[in-house]
Design a protein around this motif. Structure first.
Motif, PDB file in Angstrom:
ATOM      1  N   HIS A  28       0.779  -1.238   0.000  1.00  0.00           N
ATOM      2  CA  HIS A  28       0.000   0.000   0.000  1.00  0.00           C
ATOM      3  C   HIS A  28       0.815   1.295   0.000  1.00  0.00           C
ATOM      4  O   HIS A  28       0.211   2.370   0.099  1.00  0.00           O
ATOM      5  N   PRO A  30       2.029   4.555  -1.179  1.00  0.00           N
ATOM      6  CA  PRO A  30       1.353   5.310  -2.240  1.00  0.00           C
ATOM      7  C   PRO A  30       2.150   5.466  -3.524  1.00  0.00           C
ATOM      8  O   PRO A  30       1.565   5.644  -4.599  1.00  0.00           O
ATOM      9  N   ASP A  31       3.466   5.360  -3.453  1.00  0.00           N
ATOM     10  CA  ASP A  31       4.296   5.520  -4.647  1.00  0.00           C
ATOM     11  C   ASP A  31       4.727   4.203  -5.271  1.00  0.00           C
ATOM     12  O   ASP A  31       4.919   4.120  -6.492  1.00  0.00           O
ATOM     13  N   ALA A  36      -1.409  -0.075  -4.791  1.00  0.00           N
ATOM     14  CA  ALA A  36      -1.495   1.349  -5.091  1.00  0.00           C
ATOM     15  C   ALA A  36      -1.098   1.653  -6.525  1.00  0.00           C
ATOM     16  O   ALA A  36      -1.591   2.612  -7.129  1.00  0.00           O
TER      17      ALA A  36
END
Length: 351
Positions: A28, A30-31, A36
């Motif tokens: 997870h 975010p990058d 994600a």
């Protein structure tokens, strides 16, 4: 900077990560997190789920939902929720089968609980804009009964691992070896009240229990039922179930952080205990094979084969993959959590 480099820098600065922290970052971030950024489902991706094996899976769950709604007293309004809905195939098949009951579809307020933006986009393409999305179950309005489905949600929730050593329990951590590469190690752990031989590995997942706790609390308050389907254990036990999947092949969990899907077995005994503690009903856990056979998957396969004789061989193979003990039939379990006052279909007391 890659996720591997970011994690290594974090470990050098703050010390080793628990396995739960490592899994959360890999899935997870975010990058760089798998869900994600690059979730890949299906034959051409990293793994395949039951809804992608055959339309029969989602159709039968749709009929289960309709009959569950009927046994709930046919409420005029209810939330139909899927958590971790993948590419939207299960909900699409569910709703198609549920159209046999126009009153059900009229009463259903459909919600998908999704944290992955790429999957959210695929779900919107598959299902359109006539339903609602939420990032957490808590964002779904709780002012009506609920029927919830979650297929292969629990297995991607983080776990902690504890190893029984000569001197007691130690926690498995992710640190760095002498060359600076990610490596497993052990750290002091709280005293665990579990008897096990040296070398045994105990997995615990507060995240899995927390999901069950939240679902059960809502069902007890507003009424309804939840269906949790996943691979995992139906009785307590030991073992290292962490695996990384890339292109349908297993690889080392530390090899490619963020590039592969990380999963563990669902701990259904702990999940059901958390739900029961909230006052929900928790009938016997079924294997996926038992569940689908009780719902009539054999008859559905025969009907599909009769309608498309040219596909009868493929349909037979799909049926076997879903229910055969040496394929998905035994490894995958089906757990039901429901409010008191009724029993959902397939979970009636066995004769």
């Amino acid at each position: 900077m890659s996720l591997r480099e970011r994690l290594a820098a974090q470990i050098r600065a703050s010390g080793p990560l628990s396995l739960a922290q490592y899994m959360t970052a890999c899935l997870h971030d975010p990058d760089f997190g798998y869900y994600a950024v690059r979730p890949a489902l299906g034959e051409g991706g990293d793994f395949i789920t039951a809804p992608l094996v055959s339309q029969m899976f989602g159709e039968l769950i749709g009929l289960w939902a309709v009959e569950t709604w009927t046994r709930m007293g046919r409420p005029a309004r209810f939330r139909l929720v899927e958590m971790g809905p993948g590419d939207g195939t299960l909900m699409s098949d569910l709703l198609r089968a549920a159209r046999l009951s126009p009153a059900f579809t009229e009463a259903a307020d459909v919600w998908l609980v999704e944290t992955s933006q790429p999957l959210h986009d695929r779900q919107r393409q598959a299902l359109g804009d006539h339903l609602s999305w939420a990032g957490t179950l808590g964002e779904v309005p709780a002012d009506a009964p609920m029927i919830l489905v979650a297929n292969e949600l629990l297995d991607c929730l983080p776990v902690r691992q504890f190893v029984r050593t000569e001197t007691g329990w130690a926690e498995r951590m992710v640190g760095l070896d002498a060359a600076g590469a990610l490596a497993f190690g052990l750290a002091a752990a709280p005293v665990l009240d579990r008897i096990a031989p040296v070398g045994a590995i105990l997995e615990t997942s507060p995240a899995q229990a927390a999901i069950a706790d939240e679902i059960a609390a809502r069902l007890v308050e507003a009424g309804g039922a939840a269906l949790l389907i996943d691979y995992g254990r139906a009785v307590p036990g030991f073992g290292d179930t962490l695996q990384a999947l890339c292109r349908h092949r297993k690889e080392g969990p530390l090899e490619n952080p963020g590039e592969a899907d990380l999963t563990v077995h669902a701990d259904f005994p702990a999940v059901m205990a958390a739900a029961a503690a909230q006052g929900a009903q928790t009938p016997q856990i079924l294997t996926q094979g038992e569940f689908l056979v009780r719902l009539g998957i054999g008859a559905r396969a025969e009907a599909l084969a009769a309608a498309r004789p040219d596909l009868s061989g493929a349909i037979e193979r799909q049926l076997e993959r879903l229910v055969a003990p040496d394929q998905m039939g035994e490894l995958f379990k089906v757990a039901c959590i429901h409010s008191p006052g009724f029993v959902p279909p397939a979970f009636e007391t066995c004769p």
